[in-house]
Design an enzyme around this catalytic site. Sequence first.
Site, PDB file in Angstrom:
ATOM      1  CG  ASN A  91      43.524  65.296 -31.473  1.00  0.00           C
ATOM      2  OD1 ASN A  91      44.535  65.149 -30.800  1.00  0.00           O
ATOM      3  ND2 ASN A  91      43.378  66.285 -32.350  1.00  0.00           N
ATOM      4  CB  ILE A 114      48.950  73.895 -40.874  1.00  0.00           C
ATOM      5  CG1 ILE A 114      47.756  74.416 -40.054  1.00  0.00           C
ATOM      6  CG2 ILE A 114      50.227  74.643 -40.512  1.00  0.00           C
ATOM      7  CD1 ILE A 114      47.840  74.166 -38.566  1.00  0.00           C
ATOM      8  CE  LYS A 125      46.264  61.552 -44.183  1.00  0.00           C
ATOM      9  NZ  LYS A 125      46.142  61.067 -42.813  1.00  0.00           N
TER      10      LYS A 125
HETATM   11  O1  PMT Z   1      51.102  63.819 -29.345  1.00  0.00           O
HETATM   12  P1  PMT Z   1      51.321  62.359 -29.053  1.00  0.00           P
HETATM   13  O2  PMT Z   1      50.370  61.837 -28.008  1.00  0.00           O
HETATM   14  O3  PMT Z   1      52.752  62.053 -28.740  1.00  0.00           O
HETATM   15  O4  PMT Z   1      50.946  61.537 -30.377  1.00  0.00           O
HETATM   16  C1  PMT Z   1      51.719  61.682 -31.526  1.00  0.00           C
HETATM   17  C2  PMT Z   1      50.838  61.775 -32.791  1.00  0.00           C
HETATM   18  C3  PMT Z   1      50.118  60.457 -33.014  1.00  0.00           C
HETATM   19  C4  PMT Z   1      49.816  62.906 -32.634  1.00  0.00           C
HETATM   20  C5  PMT Z   1      51.824  62.108 -33.969  1.00  0.00           C
HETATM   21  O5  PMT Z   1      52.757  61.101 -34.086  1.00  0.00           O
HETATM   22  C6  PMT Z   1      51.056  62.277 -35.268  1.00  0.00           C
HETATM   23  O6  PMT Z   1      50.761  61.337 -35.974  1.00  0.00           O
HETATM   24  N1  PMT Z   1      50.707  63.528 -35.607  1.00  0.00           N
HETATM   25  C7  PMT Z   1      49.838  63.884 -36.745  1.00  0.00           C
HETATM   26  C8  PMT Z   1      48.412  63.602 -36.383  1.00  0.00           C
HETATM   27  C9  PMT Z   1      47.449  63.929 -37.513  1.00  0.00           C
HETATM   28  O7  PMT Z   1      46.707  64.856 -37.388  1.00  0.00           O
HETATM   29  O8  PMT Z   1      47.605  63.224 -38.586  1.00  0.00           O
HETATM   30  P2  PMT Z   1      46.690  63.367 -39.954  1.00  0.00           P
HETATM   31  O9  PMT Z   1      47.015  62.159 -40.744  1.00  0.00           O
HETATM   32  O10 PMT Z   1      45.262  63.636 -39.615  1.00  0.00           O
HETATM   33  O11 PMT Z   1      47.267  64.681 -40.622  1.00  0.00           O
HETATM   34  C10 PMT Z   1      48.339  64.619 -41.562  1.00  0.00           C
HETATM   35  C11 PMT Z   1      49.241  65.803 -41.403  1.00  0.00           C
HETATM   36  O12 PMT Z   1      48.536  67.005 -41.758  1.00  0.00           O
HETATM   37  C12 PMT Z   1      49.803  66.034 -40.001  1.00  0.00           C
HETATM   38  O13 PMT Z   1      51.155  66.388 -40.120  1.00  0.00           O
HETATM   39  C13 PMT Z   1      48.978  67.185 -39.481  1.00  0.00           C
HETATM   40  O14 PMT Z   1      49.733  67.996 -38.570  1.00  0.00           O
HETATM   41  C14 PMT Z   1      48.689  67.960 -40.760  1.00  0.00           C
HETATM   42  N2  PMT Z   1      47.461  68.781 -40.745  1.00  0.00           N
HETATM   43  C15 PMT Z   1      46.241  68.225 -40.564  1.00  0.00           C
HETATM   44  C16 PMT Z   1      45.107  69.009 -40.614  1.00  0.00           C
HETATM   45  C17 PMT Z   1      45.257  70.391 -40.838  1.00  0.00           C
HETATM   46  N3  PMT Z   1      44.208  71.203 -40.862  1.00  0.00           N
HETATM   47  N4  PMT Z   1      46.474  70.917 -41.023  1.00  0.00           N
HETATM   48  C18 PMT Z   1      47.575  70.137 -40.986  1.00  0.00           C
HETATM   49  O15 PMT Z   1      48.694  70.630 -41.164  1.00  0.00           O
END
Ligand code: PMT
Length: 427
Positions: free
Chosen positions: A231, A328, A358
Amino acid sequence: MGEGLTINAKKILVAVCGGIAAYKVAELVRLLRKQTMQVRVVMTQSACEFITPLTFQALSGHPVQTRLLDEQQENSMGHINLARWADVIIVAPATANMMAKLSYGLADDLISTLCLAANCPIYVAPAMNQSMWQKAVTQENLARLEQHGMVIIPPEAGEQACGEIGIGRMAEPVVILQQIQQGFLKSPERVIENVPLDEKHLTTGLLKGVKVLISAGPTREPLDPVRFLTNRSSGKMGYALAEAALQAGAIVTLVSGPVQLKAPAAVLLIEVETAEQMYQAVLSAAPQQAIYIGAAAVADYTPVQVEGQKIKTEGGENTLFLQKTKDILASVAALKQRPFVVGFAAETDQLEVYAKGKLLRKGIDLIAANWVGQKQGGFDKDENALHVFWHEGEKKLAMTDKKTLAHQLIELIMERMNEKNTAKNSG
Ligand code: PMT
């Protein structure tokens, strides 16, 4: 956890004793260097009968010391300095003789003297003939080494160089590497304390001595040897948080996917590629942490099968089968001994609804939601805005550069964590 996981710039002293397994230690040194660790090698005189110091000099990039007192090496690091320099000492192969000496605190050669002078963790990887290993006296020495806090990496069973079959072969280099990595994840503070904070890292004291674990950047899910799913995360948000936590005095462990950024020297950096590796690294470190911040954009899906060869295009259309990765954040939140857990939510629509969902579903303490796929903020931009939710409230942090935003978020996390702890203590 395997070779894909990298812990950078740690100082490993490899102490080689005289056994046929000494040749395997050359591979260990190569693996450690590949992990960007700094390696110095010392050898006993009998080790030099099995493999030359020159081999280790070439592999480690440093002269090899072989004697306790050697005028010719007066320009090299003295043995006390060498013991202080090391974050970890690994004695491999540890012969029955060396185990006996270490277990009684003898100091009659370079390696035994170094081990006695050292305050860092000492790993011992024995290798010997199976009868020598089984002897009661060796087992007593082994127990004594463990009592004195040394970590034993047990030998394996199999055919030995002498032709006999039994337990006594030195553990494989990759197994030794994994044990060292696990050790760093469990107690990062010793490693981090060795790195002096420069002026940029003047502490506000807000997080003084608090252990903070942060994930950052994207993950890569391989499809074949040359292609992967990923991504647009640049790691900027997570690295800014690591810097802000450091400036607040925290002991920071940063688990990072592949990014183009340089981590501050004073963090324990663990580089990973896949969601599974990120899961392993985070879950190993999390129980020892006070705060976990999941800023990484972890792949939600990974290919069911990784092709061994480059996928051919002759067949026209292709179908990809994907499976869910492990969550995670939810896994850290479910730990018995768990840190204060902070998630991020990257949303393109209905930000509040999805972020709150979430927060509840993953059982975490706080979630920082950001809009992504817009002109400003989100992935790969220098600035961002956050709408932060917790179970009893919310706060908006306006669009600003990610470094400033990271400081604001760290302050908010501290407030919420203190409030949670106060409530817990009074309830
Ligand atoms: O890295 P940059 O370019 O500075 O951009 C920052 C960012 C946009 C990546 C950051 O601010 C951000 O939003 N990070 C989380 C991105 C994401 O995967 O969001 P999500 O809504 O899909 O996931 C929700 C949460 O679950 C996140 O904290 C993610 O780390 C966590 N997750 C997701 C999938 C997984 N298998 N395990 C996780 O822990």
